[in-house]
Design an enzyme around this catalytic site. Structure first.
Site, mmCIF file in Angstrom:
data_model
loop_
_atom_site.group_PDB
_atom_site.id
_atom_site.type_symbol
_atom_site.label_atom_id
_atom_site.label_comp_id
_atom_site.label_asym_id
_atom_site.label_seq_id
_atom_site.Cartn_x
_atom_site.Cartn_y
_atom_site.Cartn_z
ATOM 1 N N ALA A 9 0.822 -1.221 0.000
ATOM 2 C CA ALA A 9 0.000 0.000 0.000
ATOM 3 C C ALA A 9 0.850 1.262 0.000
ATOM 4 C CB ALA A 9 -0.920 0.000 1.216
ATOM 5 N N ARG A 15 -1.511 7.865 -11.403
ATOM 6 C CA ARG A 15 -2.554 7.928 -12.420
ATOM 7 C C ARG A 15 -3.903 8.415 -11.875
ATOM 8 N NH1 ARG A 15 -1.079 1.851 -14.185
ATOM 9 N NH2 ARG A 15 -0.146 1.915 -12.104
HETATM 10 C C1 UD1 Z 1 0.911 -4.720 -10.568
HETATM 11 C C2 UD1 Z 1 1.682 -5.927 -11.118
HETATM 12 C C3 UD1 Z 1 1.000 -6.368 -12.406
HETATM 13 C C4 UD1 Z 1 -0.445 -6.692 -12.163
HETATM 14 C C5 UD1 Z 1 -1.174 -5.538 -11.464
HETATM 15 C C6 UD1 Z 1 -2.535 -5.997 -11.004
HETATM 16 C C7 UD1 Z 1 4.022 -5.666 -10.491
HETATM 17 C C8 UD1 Z 1 5.373 -5.272 -10.934
HETATM 18 N N1 UD1 Z 1 3.024 -5.526 -11.361
HETATM 19 O O1 UD1 Z 1 1.028 -3.693 -11.523
HETATM 20 O O2 UD1 Z 1 1.657 -7.517 -12.915
HETATM 21 O O3 UD1 Z 1 -1.089 -6.986 -13.384
HETATM 22 O O4 UD1 Z 1 -0.437 -5.094 -10.316
HETATM 23 O O5 UD1 Z 1 -3.288 -4.993 -10.453
HETATM 24 O O6 UD1 Z 1 3.850 -6.129 -9.380
HETATM 25 N N2 UD1 Z 1 3.311 -0.632 -4.307
HETATM 26 C C9 UD1 Z 1 4.111 -0.438 -3.196
HETATM 27 N N3 UD1 Z 1 5.386 -0.020 -3.380
HETATM 28 C C10 UD1 Z 1 5.907 0.197 -4.602
HETATM 29 C C11 UD1 Z 1 5.103 0.001 -5.735
HETATM 30 C C12 UD1 Z 1 3.802 -0.416 -5.549
HETATM 31 O O7 UD1 Z 1 3.674 -0.628 -2.085
HETATM 32 O O8 UD1 Z 1 7.090 0.567 -4.673
HETATM 33 C C13 UD1 Z 1 1.934 -1.088 -4.113
HETATM 34 C C14 UD1 Z 1 0.901 -0.106 -4.634
HETATM 35 O O9 UD1 Z 1 0.478 0.768 -3.604
HETATM 36 C C15 UD1 Z 1 -0.216 -1.031 -5.106
HETATM 37 C C16 UD1 Z 1 0.479 -2.316 -5.470
HETATM 38 O O10 UD1 Z 1 1.740 -2.275 -4.841
HETATM 39 O O11 UD1 Z 1 -1.141 -1.266 -4.061
HETATM 40 C C17 UD1 Z 1 0.634 -2.482 -6.958
HETATM 41 O O12 UD1 Z 1 1.392 -1.428 -7.473
HETATM 42 P P1 UD1 Z 1 1.047 -0.700 -8.830
HETATM 43 O O13 UD1 Z 1 2.060 0.321 -9.077
HETATM 44 O O14 UD1 Z 1 -0.361 -0.311 -8.855
HETATM 45 O O15 UD1 Z 1 1.300 -1.921 -9.847
HETATM 46 P P2 UD1 Z 1 0.613 -2.171 -11.243
HETATM 47 O O16 UD1 Z 1 1.260 -1.337 -12.261
HETATM 48 O O17 UD1 Z 1 -0.853 -2.079 -11.113
HETATM 49 CA CA CA Z 2 -2.193 -1.420 -9.550
#
Ligand code: UD1
Ligand code: CA
Length: 471
Positions: A9, A15
């Site tokens: 989270a 976006r």
């Molecule tokens: C991610 C997946 C993707 C999947 C999608 C589904 C990865 C690399 N990609 O992409 O394969 O199809 O979710 O919804 O995992 N977050 C952190 N720290 C970070 C980055 C993200 O806590 O450094 C958390 C975000 O708050 C979020 C989740 O991880 O709740 C997913 O991150 P997000 O950047 O939304 O990944 P997607 O591009 O959606």
């Molecule tokens: Ca996501």
């Protein structure tokens, strides 16, 4: 095997174009993360770790719950890096279930399939979905036999990989020791310079472990919320789910696509809810209660057989049975009605109590008032409860009759069975049983003439007539 849940989270949610951290964006009236945490708790895990970072304190403050273990991810270096913030605390023999703060609709039964797969000897299990438009998601790559090979992120996907319509949901489970080992080998040599959690899939495959990509039945359940369009889609999905549950309990809903419940709504038997009704906070509708079109009901109990007519806004109300409110009424916090109270159009009631059978039918403000039973308040009456500094109470006894257009300057009491003449401004207590009037007497001024405007048209005619004669 005990389960430890890690909820990712920490992301900003670029976006969303919002100052509110993504996981605090509201869904059915509650933060996205609240829905994920509800589901996590329902699994009965040994521990729930929440990886937070962007909007850190704001996120933590929104969830003061003692059962959460907070792990700070100071820099958002990717989902793999995020999971790694919590992993050191998880004992080796636990199953780790990774949930995403932005995948709020997933249910307990679906998540249990991951745990079940691990118990059957699978090394790594993750949920997938078939979607029409896979853009934005990681794609699941399988070999010709259908075995998972790896997950490729959208940014990395080349050629035909982009056309794969089986997507990664972001939800996975593996043994803690395994996950730790696989994650340690994940680098950030990709276009986004991020540590992708999804790269553990290829790592597990490389070790010769079975990897199960488990497709969910309904893609809507694993919708990822990255932008406002997906937030709106998730909102519709959860509202449809809530509506379905209400229908199953026997509520009649005019159009299940046009009801919004942003909190909890309890319904008795034979409740009817018309289109466009919005419910917030805790609302209870008694047996046979009916909510009219486009009404907003917040933190209220509506008694059995009571009717809320269209376009009524209610907040903080408790009613007895067979009351009627609206149309176009506004009820504000601290208000309670006994049975058969009637509040009509353009009436505002705040912090007041009305006993059985009392009627306030038109164009009236009732604030900080106690109304007895069977009181009748005429149109256009106002309780003047505010003197610029303090609020004062008005007390109106049983069966009192308040004429139209009365100003009741509080603090003031009107006795039982008292009658107040229309147009009175009441500043002193009115005794029970008597007619009280407080207005200047009506006089008629004999022979008085109303001032008249000069008629420019008539003047002009007179002028031209004069000129004509001259010619
Ligand atoms: C991610 C997946 C993707 C999947 C999608 C589904 C990865 C690399 N990609 O992409 O394969 O199809 O979710 O919804 O995992 N977050 C952190 N720290 C970070 C980055 C993200 O806590 O450094 C958390 C975000 O708050 C979020 C989740 O991880 O709740 C997913 O991150 P997000 O950047 O939304 O990944 P997607 O591009 O959606
Ligand atoms: Ca996501």
């Amino acid at each position: 095997m005990p389960v430890s849940v890690i909820v990712l989270a920490a992301g900003q949610g670029k976006r969303m174009y919002s100052d509110v951290p993504k996981v605090l964006q509201p869904l059915a009236g509650r933060p996205l993360l609240a829905h994920v945490l509800d589901t996590a708790r329902a699994l009965g895990p040994a521990a729930i770790y929440v990886v937070y970072g962007h909007g850190g304190e704001q996120v933590r403050e929104a969830f003061a719950d003692a059962d959460l273990r907070w792990c700070l991810q100071a820099e958002q270096l990717g989902t793999g890096h995020a999971a790694a913030q919590a992993l050191p605390a998880v004992p080796d023999d636990h199953v780790v279930l990774v949930l995403c703060g932005d995948v709020p609709l997933v249910g307990v039964a679906t998540l249990n399939r991951l745990d079940a797969a691990l118990r059957e000897g699978v090394g790594l299990a993750f949920l997938t979905a078939q979607v029409e438009d896979p853009s934005g998601y990681g794609r699941v790559l399988r070999d010709p036999e259908g075995r998972v090979v790896r997950i490729v992120e959208e940014a990395e996907a080349a050629g035909g990989e982009r056309d794969v319509r089986e997507i990664n949901t972001g939800l996975l489970a593996a043994g803690a020791a395994d996950l730790r080992r696989w994650l340690a080998g994940v680098g950030n040599h990709n276009t986004q310079r991020e540590y992708y959690l999804t790269d553990v899939v290829a790592a597990a495959v490389a070790e010769g472990r079975t990897v199960a990509g488990i497709p969910v039945e309904e893609a809507a359940e694993v919708l990822g919320v990255n932008d406002k369009a997906q937030l709106a889609a998730a909102e519709r999905a959860i509202q449809r789910r809530i509506a379905r549950a209400l229908l199953e309990q026997g509520a009649t809903i005019a159009d299940p696509d046009r009801i919004d419940v942003r909190g909890t709504l309890e319904v008795g038997r034979d409740v009817f809810i018309d289109v466009g009704a919005v419910f917030e906070g805790r609302v209870r509708l008694g047996d046979g209660a009916r909510i009219g079109a486009y009404s907003v009901i917040v933190d209220a109990t509506i008694g059995a057989g009571s009717l809320v007519h269209p376009h009524t806004v209610v907040q903080g109300l408790e009613t007895g049975a067979r009351c009627e409110i609206g149309p176009f009424a506004r009820i504000r916090p601290g208000t309670s009605f006994a049975d058969r109270v009637k509040i009509g159009n353009f009436v505002e009631v705040k912090n007041s109590r009305a006993d059985q059978g009392t009627k306030v039918n038109h164009l009236t403000y009732i604030g900080d008032t106690t109304l007895g039973s069977a009181v009748n308040v005429g149109a256009g009456t106002i309780t003047c409860n505010y003197d610029g500094a303090a609020k004062h109470r008005t007390v109106i006894g049983d069966r009192a009759f308040i004429g139209s257009g009365v100003m009741l300057v509080a603090p003031v009491c009107v006795g039982e069975d008292a009658t107040i003449g229309a147009g009175s401004t009441i500043t002193k207590d009115a005794p029970p049983g008597e007619l009280t009037l407080a207005r200047s007497q009506q006089v008629t001024v004999q022979g008085w003439k109303r001032p008249r405007k000069k008629d420019p048209h008539a003047e002009k005619e007179a002028e031209s007539e004069k000129n004509g004669r001259r010619d």
